[in-house]
Every structure is written in structure tokens, then in C-alpha cells.
Scaffold this active site. Structure first.
Site, PDB file in Angstrom:
ATOM      1  N   GLU A   1      50.004  42.368  38.388  1.00  0.00           N
ATOM      2  CA  GLU A   1      48.414  42.578  38.546  1.00  0.00           C
ATOM      3  C   GLU A   1      48.223  41.701  39.855  1.00  0.00           C
ATOM      4  O   GLU A   1      48.989  40.837  40.363  1.00  0.00           O
ATOM      5  CB  GLU A   1      47.929  42.071  37.570  1.00  0.00           C
ATOM      6  CG  GLU A   1      46.386  41.802  37.535  1.00  0.00           C
ATOM      7  CD  GLU A   1      45.561  43.320  37.383  1.00  0.00           C
ATOM      8  OE1 GLU A   1      46.151  44.199  37.805  1.00  0.00           O
ATOM      9  OE2 GLU A   1      44.617  43.136  37.077  1.00  0.00           O
TER      10      GLU A   1
ATOM     11  N   ARG B   1      39.999  36.410  28.253  1.00  0.00           N
ATOM     12  CA  ARG B   1      40.871  35.803  29.607  1.00  0.00           C
ATOM     13  C   ARG B   1      40.317  36.277  30.669  1.00  0.00           C
ATOM     14  O   ARG B   1      39.699  37.421  30.492  1.00  0.00           O
ATOM     15  CB  ARG B   1      42.383  35.862  29.509  1.00  0.00           C
ATOM     16  CG  ARG B   1      42.823  37.318  29.292  1.00  0.00           C
ATOM     17  CD  ARG B   1      44.223  37.661  29.655  1.00  0.00           C
ATOM     18  NE  ARG B   1      44.834  39.049  29.457  1.00  0.00           N
ATOM     19  CZ  ARG B   1      44.890  39.865  30.486  1.00  0.00           C
ATOM     20  NH1 ARG B   1      44.266  39.608  31.486  1.00  0.00           N
ATOM     21  NH2 ARG B   1      45.535  41.052  30.385  1.00  0.00           N
TER      22      ARG B   1
ATOM     23  N   ASP C   1      42.718  51.374  36.626  1.00  0.00           N
ATOM     24  CA  ASP C   1      43.045  50.077  36.655  1.00  0.00           C
ATOM     25  C   ASP C   1      42.526  49.382  37.806  1.00  0.00           C
ATOM     26  O   ASP C   1      41.323  49.401  38.376  1.00  0.00           O
ATOM     27  CB  ASP C   1      44.453  49.747  36.329  1.00  0.00           C
ATOM     28  CG  ASP C   1      44.835  48.392  35.600  1.00  0.00           C
ATOM     29  OD1 ASP C   1      44.518  47.617  36.218  1.00  0.00           O
ATOM     30  OD2 ASP C   1      45.400  48.337  34.578  1.00  0.00           O
TER      31      ASP C   1
HETATM   32  O1  LIG Z   1      46.500  45.101  34.449  1.00  0.00           O
HETATM   33  C1  LIG Z   1      45.340  44.732  33.854  1.00  0.00           C
HETATM   34  O2  LIG Z   1      44.402  44.983  34.306  1.00  0.00           O
HETATM   35  C2  LIG Z   1      45.377  44.421  32.500  1.00  0.00           C
HETATM   36  O3  LIG Z   1      45.798  43.062  32.387  1.00  0.00           O
HETATM   37  C3  LIG Z   1      46.258  45.279  31.680  1.00  0.00           C
HETATM   38  O4  LIG Z   1      46.420  44.700  30.332  1.00  0.00           O
HETATM   39  C4  LIG Z   1      45.871  46.485  31.597  1.00  0.00           C
HETATM   40  O5  LIG Z   1      45.053  47.017  32.712  1.00  0.00           O
HETATM   41  C5  LIG Z   1      45.438  47.290  30.450  1.00  0.00           C
HETATM   42  O6  LIG Z   1      46.267  47.055  29.409  1.00  0.00           O
HETATM   43  C6  LIG Z   1      45.501  48.798  30.534  1.00  0.00           C
HETATM   44  O7  LIG Z   1      44.324  49.137  31.246  1.00  0.00           O
HETATM   45 ZN   LIG Z   2      44.231  45.559  36.287  1.00  0.00          ZN
END
Ligand SMILES: O=C(O)[C@H](O)[C@@H](O)[C@H](O)[C@H](O)CO
Ligand SMILES: [Zn+2]
Length: 327
Positions: free
Chosen positions: A17, A115, A221
Site C-alpha cells: 500500500e 487502524r 482501492d
Molecule cells: O489496501 C488497502 O487499502 C486495505 O488496507 C486493504 O485491506 C484492501 O484495500 C481491502 O481489503 C480491500 O479493499
Molecule cells: Zn488502499
């Protein structure tokens, strides 16, 4: 236009991420949320450094890493539901674990298992970062427990949006008048009117609807914007990134990746024409993982024929920050 190429540049992590390009070092920063690790990958030399952020708990999470303007060894990170400062030397290759130098804020006291998730700086260098509840599997969690916060140069924190399920992608329009935002479980890309001077946002509306566009399986996302004002979005479960024109709410392009769970995107490379993409192994069974060597990988997409803009670092009052670190 040259051909689009997708190349894996870093081996798989658990939950990638927060990619962020550092131009003067030609390196990509990103995090592995569930391992509480931050990564630094130097594009030319292929040097790859990993730093563990030690909160004292073996289950802590780190969801963002953003350089602090004017302090090349200091970075803003999250640590569970706190925002923290860490020191990561650019010269010491043997630094493998650090404790935070300072905790700046802790949020969501009424949801102790929340979190932080995605975060990014606005054009003025203020940090925007959102929270979420604890996932039992990707997309599975108690909904509406998260919020989106804005932290300014004097470290004042403001709650800008409530009732978020999975706080994700953020982008600001080139004229600094619109803020684009993703709550993954709202299955949409939303827009707000954005006031660059005050950081106030209002008039939320949907500019792209996943379900109405036949993408019910994909979760939106991370997100970034290109020099033409189009949005590039990572599709978790969707094996792709796609480019959306937010002015008309239409998909312009899709680029397939070699793995399913795509988590975030950012522009980088010497001229910002490379789209870096992170992904996740989370939610994949042992069997699925065994047949998917690219899961959790970080990828570089070239040949898109479009460029992004430099990312913004965290612009904070350095005297105030030093007081926080000393105390
Ligand atoms: O990458 C992220 O933003 C979250 O931390 C993940 O957990 C995924 O996005 C989620 O599981 C699906 O959207
Ligand atoms: Zn994300």
C-alpha cells in the site's frame, strides 16, 4: 505511442500500500501494512531496503510513509491508529528496525481496533489519512467505523469525513478545486468541492459508480491523477488498474496486472510517466498463492503515453516537529 509494458519490480509482500515516488533519489517508497514494514526501492540500482517499524506490539500496522519536507531522513508514517515520525537514514544500509521518534496524534479512541489506511498530502502539503475497522478478510469488517482526517503544518487535526468503511484513494484536481475520494465499500469514486486555502470539503457526489458500470466484483482501492485530470484506480479483486475520466464518469482504459488484489498506484520515474502499482496476498488461500507468484508484487507500468505530477511531501512546521521529537 509505445506499447504498454507491465513489469514486476519488487517481490511479493503481504499487503502492499501507499506507494510514493522520491524524485531526488529515484526511489519508490511503499508499505507492507500487516508486517509493519516500510520499503524503499531504487529504480536504477534495484537496491531494495526494508525497515520494520517497532511499536512494541507484534500485530501493529503501518499504512503510509511520506517524506517530511526539508528533513531527508524523517518520514511521516501511521502506526495502527496513530500518526508517527520515524527516522530512516538514507546512508545506513544496515538499519533494519526502528521505534517511532514521536507520536503526533492518536484517533478513534472509541474504536480501539481501528487502524489508519491510505493517506496522502494535498497540494499544500497537509496530510489526509483515513481509518477503518479491523478486517477479518479483504472487504470484511464492521462498516462505517472510519473517518478521514486532515493534519496541517501546525499539526492541528480535523475530522473531515465520518462513517467511512474502508478509507482509501485520494487525489486532488489540477486546479485544486476538487478532491476525489474512495471509500472502497461505497463502490464508487466520489468528489467534493475542495478549498485549497482552508482544506474544507463539501458537496459530496459520486463521479463513478462501480456497480452501475458492471464492476460489482471489483473494489476501488488506491488512486492517483494524471496530467490531463483523469484518475487511475487500483481495483482490488479486479486484477487491473483503470483510468476513469471523472468529468463524464467513464472508463477510458484498463491495464491488466498479473495478480488479483491490486491495492494502490502512484506516478514516478524521472519524468513521471511510470505508473507504480502495489498489490496484496491477503485473502488468497495457500493454493491460490502457490499458483500466483506475482501476488503482493510491486509493478511498474510504462508506455502509457501519459504522465503524472510530482507527489507532495508533508510540509510541517519543523520547529514544532522537533519539539515533539524532543519531548
Ligand atoms: O489496501 C488497502 O487499502 C486495505 O488496507 C486493504 O485491506 C484492501 O484495500 C481491502 O481489503 C480491500 O479493499
Ligand atoms: Zn488502499
Amino acid at each position: 505511442m509505445s506499447a504498454v509494458q507491465v513489469k514486476q519490480v519488487v517481490e511479493g509482500v503481504h499487503l502492499g500500500e501507499g506507494p510514493h515516488w522520491v524524485q531526488d533519489q529515484q526511489c519508490l517508497l511503499f508499505v507492507d501494512i500487516t508486517k509493519s514494514n516500510v520499503h524503499r526501492y531504487f529504480l536504477q540500482t534495484k537496491r531494495h531496503q526494508v525497515l520494520h517499524i517497532d511499536s512494541g506490539s507484534s500485530e501493529s500496522t503501518v499504512s503510509l510513509i511520506i517524506p517530511i519536507e526539508g528533513e531527508p531522513d524523517l518520514f511521516l508514517t501511521s502506526l495502527d491508529r496513530s500518526l508517527a515520525v520515524v527516522k530512516w537514514s538514507t546512508t545506513d544500509p544496515d538499519q533494519h528496525t526502528v521505534k517511532p521518534k514521536a507520536i503526533l496524534h492518536t484517533v478513534d479512541d472509541h474504536y480501539p481496533t481501528n487502524r489508519f489506511n491510505d493517506g496522502k498530502c494535498d497540494p499544500q502539503g497537509r496530510l489526509w489519512a483515513g481509518t477503518m475497522g479491523k478486517e477479518t478478510a479483504p472487504g470484511q469488517l464492521d462498516m462505517y467505523q472510519g473517518s478521514l482526517f486532515c493534519i496541517d503544518a501546525d499539526l492541528n487535526i480535523t475530522n473531515r469525513v465520518n462513517k467511512i468503511s474502508i478509507a482509501n484513494g485520494l487525489a486532488w484536481s489540477l486546479d485544486r478545486k476538487t478532491f476525489y475520494y474512495i471509500d472502497s465499500l461505497a463502490h464508487s469514486i466520489d468528489a467534493f468541492d475542495y478549498d485549497d486555502a482552508t482544506s474544507k470539503i463539501e458537496n459530496r457526489r459520486t463521479v463513478f459508480d462501480y456497480k452501475a458500470s458492471g464492476l460489482a466484483k471489483d473494489l476501488p482501492d488506491g488512486m492517483c491523477i494524471d496530467e490531463t485530470g483523469n484518475l487511475w484506480v487500483a481495483n482490488f479483486f479486479g486484477k487491473k488498474v483503470m483510468c476513469v475520466d471523472p468529468k463524464v464518469g467513464k472508463i477510458i482504459r484498463k491495464v491488466e496486472l498479473p495478480t488479483q488484489n491490486i491495492t494502490s498506484v502512484c506516478w514516478g520515474g524521472a519524468d513521471y510517466s511510470t505508473l507504480f502499482v502495489t498489490s496484496a496476498q491477503t485473502g488468497l488461500s495457500a493454493e491460490a498463492l502457490a499458483s500466483d507468484p506475482a501476488a503482493g508484487g510491486t509493478f511498474a507500468i510504462t508506455g502509457l503515453g501519459v504522465r503524472g505530477l510530482p507527489p507532495t511531501n508533508f510540509k510541517v512546521n519543523l520547529n514544532l516537529l522537533k519539539e515533539k521529537i524532543a519531548s
